[in-house]
Structures are given as C-alpha cells and as structure tokens.
Design a protein around this motif. Structure first.
Motif, PDB file in Angstrom:
ATOM      1  N   ALA A  74      -5.704  -1.584  -3.095  1.00 25.36           N
ATOM      2  CA  ALA A  74      -5.310  -1.435  -1.685  1.00 25.36           C
ATOM      3  C   ALA A  74      -5.496  -2.765  -0.980  1.00 25.36           C
ATOM      4  O   ALA A  74      -6.509  -3.443  -1.176  1.00 25.36           O
ATOM      5  CB  ALA A  74      -6.140  -0.358  -0.998  1.00 25.36           C
ATOM      6  N   ARG A  75      -4.525  -3.113  -0.176  1.00 30.65           N
ATOM      7  CA  ARG A  75      -4.654  -4.354   0.601  1.00 30.65           C
ATOM      8  C   ARG A  75      -5.563  -4.146   1.802  1.00 30.65           C
ATOM      9  O   ARG A  75      -6.342  -5.026   2.157  1.00 30.65           O
ATOM     10  CB  ARG A  75      -3.279  -4.826   1.060  1.00 30.65           C
ATOM     11  N   GLU A  76      -5.477  -2.997   2.435  1.00 30.59           N
ATOM     12  CA  GLU A  76      -6.238  -2.724   3.653  1.00 30.59           C
ATOM     13  C   GLU A  76      -7.192  -1.559   3.427  1.00 30.59           C
ATOM     14  O   GLU A  76      -6.827  -0.547   2.835  1.00 30.59           O
ATOM     15  CB  GLU A  76      -5.291  -2.408   4.819  1.00 30.59           C
ATOM     16  N   GLN A  77      -8.415  -1.698   3.934  1.00 31.97           N
ATOM     17  CA  GLN A  77      -9.437  -0.668   3.763  1.00 31.97           C
ATOM     18  C   GLN A  77      -9.022   0.649   4.390  1.00 31.97           C
ATOM     19  O   GLN A  77      -9.339   1.730   3.882  1.00 31.97           O
ATOM     20  CB  GLN A  77     -10.760  -1.150   4.369  1.00 31.97           C
ATOM     21  N   GLU A  78      -8.283   0.597   5.479  1.00 31.16           N
ATOM     22  CA  GLU A  78      -7.897   1.825   6.174  1.00 31.16           C
ATOM     23  C   GLU A  78      -6.973   2.701   5.343  1.00 31.16           C
ATOM     24  O   GLU A  78      -6.838   3.905   5.603  1.00 31.16           O
ATOM     25  CB  GLU A  78      -7.220   1.482   7.500  1.00 31.16           C
ATOM     26  N   ASN A  79      -6.336   2.126   4.318  1.00 32.12           N
ATOM     27  CA  ASN A  79      -5.436   2.901   3.455  1.00 32.12           C
ATOM     28  C   ASN A  79      -6.155   3.508   2.249  1.00 32.12           C
ATOM     29  O   ASN A  79      -5.570   4.315   1.529  1.00 32.12           O
ATOM     30  CB  ASN A  79      -4.288   2.022   2.977  1.00 32.12           C
ATOM     31  N   GLN A 126      -6.844  10.596  -1.311  1.00 34.57           N
ATOM     32  CA  GLN A 126      -6.227  11.902  -1.112  1.00 34.57           C
ATOM     33  C   GLN A 126      -4.979  12.061  -1.975  1.00 34.57           C
ATOM     34  O   GLN A 126      -4.617  13.177  -2.346  1.00 34.57           O
ATOM     35  CB  GLN A 126      -5.868  12.099   0.362  1.00 34.57           C
ATOM     36  N   SER A 127      -4.334  10.962  -2.305  1.00 37.58           N
ATOM     37  CA  SER A 127      -3.124  11.015  -3.123  1.00 37.58           C
ATOM     38  C   SER A 127      -3.432  11.239  -4.595  1.00 37.58           C
ATOM     39  O   SER A 127      -2.523  11.504  -5.380  1.00 37.58           O
ATOM     40  CB  SER A 127      -2.331   9.710  -2.960  1.00 37.58           C
ATOM     41  N   GLY A 128      -4.715  11.112  -4.963  1.00 40.47           N
ATOM     42  CA  GLY A 128      -5.082  11.389  -6.351  1.00 40.47           C
ATOM     43  C   GLY A 128      -5.753  10.254  -7.070  1.00 40.47           C
ATOM     44  O   GLY A 128      -6.077  10.381  -8.265  1.00 40.47           O
ATOM     45  N   THR A 139       3.275   5.890  -5.656  1.00 46.12           N
ATOM     46  CA  THR A 139       3.119   5.836  -7.114  1.00 46.12           C
ATOM     47  C   THR A 139       1.939   6.684  -7.560  1.00 46.12           C
ATOM     48  O   THR A 139       2.013   7.411  -8.563  1.00 46.12           O
ATOM     49  CB  THR A 139       2.923   4.389  -7.575  1.00 46.12           C
ATOM     50  N   THR A 140       0.844   6.622  -6.828  1.00 46.47           N
ATOM     51  CA  THR A 140      -0.337   7.431  -7.156  1.00 46.47           C
ATOM     52  C   THR A 140      -0.011   8.919  -7.103  1.00 46.47           C
ATOM     53  O   THR A 140      -0.389   9.696  -7.990  1.00 46.47           O
ATOM     54  CB  THR A 140      -1.491   7.102  -6.194  1.00 46.47           C
ATOM     55  N   ASP A 180       0.820  -1.213   0.000  1.00 48.54           N
ATOM     56  CA  ASP A 180       0.000   0.000   0.000  1.00 48.54           C
ATOM     57  C   ASP A 180       0.851   1.259   0.000  1.00 48.54           C
ATOM     58  O   ASP A 180       0.492   2.259  -0.627  1.00 48.54           O
ATOM     59  CB  ASP A 180      -0.931  -0.005   1.208  1.00 48.54           C
ATOM     60  N   ASP A 181       1.995   1.236   0.704  1.00 46.04           N
ATOM     61  CA  ASP A 181       2.831   2.433   0.719  1.00 46.04           C
ATOM     62  C   ASP A 181       3.401   2.717  -0.671  1.00 46.04           C
ATOM     63  O   ASP A 181       3.503   3.875  -1.096  1.00 46.04           O
ATOM     64  CB  ASP A 181       3.947   2.304   1.762  1.00 46.04           C
ATOM     65  N   THR A 182       3.773   1.666  -1.388  1.00 45.01           N
ATOM     66  CA  THR A 182       4.255   1.840  -2.764  1.00 45.01           C
ATOM     67  C   THR A 182       3.146   2.375  -3.655  1.00 45.01           C
ATOM     68  O   THR A 182       3.373   3.262  -4.493  1.00 45.01           O
ATOM     69  CB  THR A 182       4.774   0.506  -3.323  1.00 45.01           C
TER      70      THR A 182
END
Length: 371
Positions: free
Chosen positions: A244-249, A255-257, A227-228, A221-223
């Motif tokens: 996304a692997r996790e819903q919380e992300n 927000q990242s686009g 990337t986004t 998710d961080d990658t």
C-alpha cells in the motif's frame, strides 16, 4: 521513468484490450542461431547417410540407364537428387567426378536454398507447437506456488528475497502487463503471465486458485484492492501480502482479503526518520532489511534441545514466539518456557555460525517432529 511507475502506467488504459493479454510466457534458454543451423545440418546428413546405406546394400535391385549395377557413387548420387526433389534423367552426369560434384556441392546448395524459402515457416510452426506443449506441462505441475503481481522494484525485491531463502524459480509466477517486466522476468528465469491482474482470466492463467501465496506490488492502491478482492474470491486459502502506498488504504486492503499489508511510504518514512535521529540505529535497521550481510530477521523451528528453555537463553536473539498461530513478544509471560510446536522469530548473523544453527543444516532434531 522509475520501474514502478513504468509498470503502473502499463496497468491503465488499453491493457485489457491489448493483444496477447493473459498469455503465459515461459523463460527459454537462448542458443546461437549457428547452433540451431548446425543441428539441422547434422540431422540432414544423418538422413542422407542412412538412405545411401539402404540403397547401396540393396544395389543389385537398381539399374542405371545403361542397365548396369549401381556403385557406391551411383547410390550417393541417386540419394541426393531424390532427397532434394530435384529428379533425374533429363540431365545425367557422364563421369564420376561430375556426379560427385552434383552430390556434394550442387545438391547441398539446393537444400540450403529450400531451407531459406521454407525454413522460417517451419520454424514458426514448430516453435508454436513446442511452446504450447511447454505451457501444458507447466500447468500440470504448477501448484503450491507463489504468484507475484507486478514486477517493478518492489516485485523484484520480493522475488529476490524468496529465491535467497530457498524457493525455486519454477515455483514463482509473475503477472504483469508491461513488455519491460516480461523481459526482466524472463532474464531472471521466471514464468510470466502477461495481462491485468484485476481480471479473473489472467489470474486463472497464473494458477492463483492453487497458489499458496500471492504478493501484490503494483503502484496503485485501487488496483491492489481490486486485485486482492479477485484473488481472495479465486482462492480463499491463499496467503495474500499486499503493498500500500498510503496508510489510510491499509484497512481497506485488509477488508478486501489481504492477510498482511505493507505500507511502503510509511515504512520508508520511519526509516528516514530513524536515520535522521540516530544514524547508527538507521544503519542497523537497513542491515536487518538487507539479505546476506550482517544481521537478518528469520523464522525458524524450535529444536528439541531448546524445549523448556526461556527465549533469552537461546544462542539466537529471539524477538517473538509463534504459538498456536499467534505471535507473542519474547517477554510475554505466555512464552516464558518454550514448548513443542513453537516457532521462533530471531535476529541472527546472515552467515551461519556454529552457535546459531539453522534447523536442518546440522541434522538437528526439530521439536515439531515425532520423537
């Protein structure tokens, strides 16, 4: 190791410093080495025949060591020893059959020997030149395409769906740092940019700035967030779909686009739960997610004959209506009557039936066209 984990592992560590990072690699049609060898031999034979013809046509201008005119055999012998850079004069065959042996056996053997020595170097230089020209032509034509970041299980499934819905292979570019992904994508006939998609130069090589859509499917998710962000900076207009692997992300990716975020773990969990509570409902959901069999979910244009009707009156099972870039459920009072410019989200048979026409297949007039 699963494909997604293998692709994910390649994104970490020494990826940024790996040789060839950001290199564009286009798929090639692989031919047999014997095909290449035969083609080269035909070229060599053509040159040989051409020079022999020139020498023989102008044979009156040639003399041998005895001052005699050249015969056809003399022309062949002269040509072969000249083209092979062997030279002549120190040892000259005294009979016709000896000259023929030199022309058709010894000289080809010399040429084959030279090819073994320098052929590899010439081939490498020629291949690099051809590859650079192919990439240059590809860059000029690449726009309004789709960039797929990550070619693991999710990336391949996304590409299959795009291809099954009519997108050309030439309009898809894969970005992935792993050698396995490069081989898999080339086997599928796709262009690949090798490198880490969090780097601007790698995304620039993939033509993100002129892409219509970007699909981000790495297993971290961080990658995906980074990337986004980078993609959105390079192309404010692109439609970005991120996994996304996790819903919380998911909110962070929005927000990242990202225009759309698909949470893989939650989606799989819901499908597992539905299948447990109701096996039949689970099978229907799986059917809807499988392309080419049973039912499918699709978006299509409104036909002229459907303007003014209620969504429930259409042969397709309408589940939503897209109007003015907003999505309304089929029961929403706003879309009680369908209007020009509407697009329909429908559930229909995967294989076209006469009562479920797909716009354009039967020369139907679209409601969005000028009447």
């Amino acid at each position: 190791m699963p494909d997604d984990q293998r692709a994910d592992a390649a994104w970490r560590g020494s990826v940024d410093d790996a040789p060839g990072a950001g290199r564009v690699a286009l798929p090639e049609h692989v031919r047999s080495p014997w095909w290449h060898l035969s083609r080269r031999m035909l070229f060599a034979l053509g040159i040989l025949v051409f020079v022999v013809a020139i020498v023989y046509i102008d044979h009156a201008s040639y003399r041998d060591a005895n001052g005699d005119d050249l015969s056809l055999i003399d022309a062949i012998y002269y040509t072969t020893v000249t083209l092979s850079t062997t030279g002549y004069g120190d040892i000259a065959p005294a009979s016709d059959h000896a000259r023929l042996i030199n022309a058709f056996i010894i000289t080809p053997a010399r040429i084959a020997f030279l090819a073994l020595l320098i052929g590899t170097t010439i081939e490498v230089l020629a291949s690099r030149g051809r590859e650079q020209m192919r990439v240059a032509r590809w860059r000029k034509k690449m726009s309004h395409h789709v960039v797929v970041v990550g070619y693991g299980t999710k990336g391949r499934s996304a590409v299959d769906t795009l291809l099954n819905n009519g997108l050309r292979r030439e309009a898809i570019v894969v970005v992935d740092p792993s050698k396995g992904a490069l081989e898999d994508a080339h086997a599928d006939g796709l262009a690949v940019v090798t490198g880490n998609a969090t780097r601007r130069d790698v995304l620039n090589r993939a033509g993100v700035a002129t892409a219509d859509q970007v699909i981000i499917t790495t297993d971290r998710d961080d990658t995906n967030v980074l990337t986004t962000l980078t993609v959105r900076q390079l192309n404010p207009e692109a439609w970005i779909v991120t996994a996304a692997r996790e819903q919380e992300n998911a909110p962070l990716m929005k927000q990242s686009g990202a225009n759309s975020v698909i949470t893989s773990s939650d989606a799989v969990g819901r499908l597992l739960g539905l299948s447990s509570l109701s096996p039949t409902l689970g099978s229907v959901m799986e059917d809807l997610l499988t392309y080419g069999e049973g039912l499918e979910v699709a978006e299509r244009d409104l036909l002229v004959s459907e303007v003014g009707k209620q969504p429930q009156q259409l042969p397709d099972q309408v589940i939503a209506v897209v109007r003015d870039e907003r999505v309304f459920r089929y029961f929403d009072p706003v879309v009680t009557q369908l209007a020009r410019g509407d697009r329909l989200i429908v559930v229909r048979p995967a294989k076209e039936l006469p009562w479920a026409p797909r716009p354009g297949t039967h020369n139907e007039e679209l409601a969005s066209e000028e009447s």
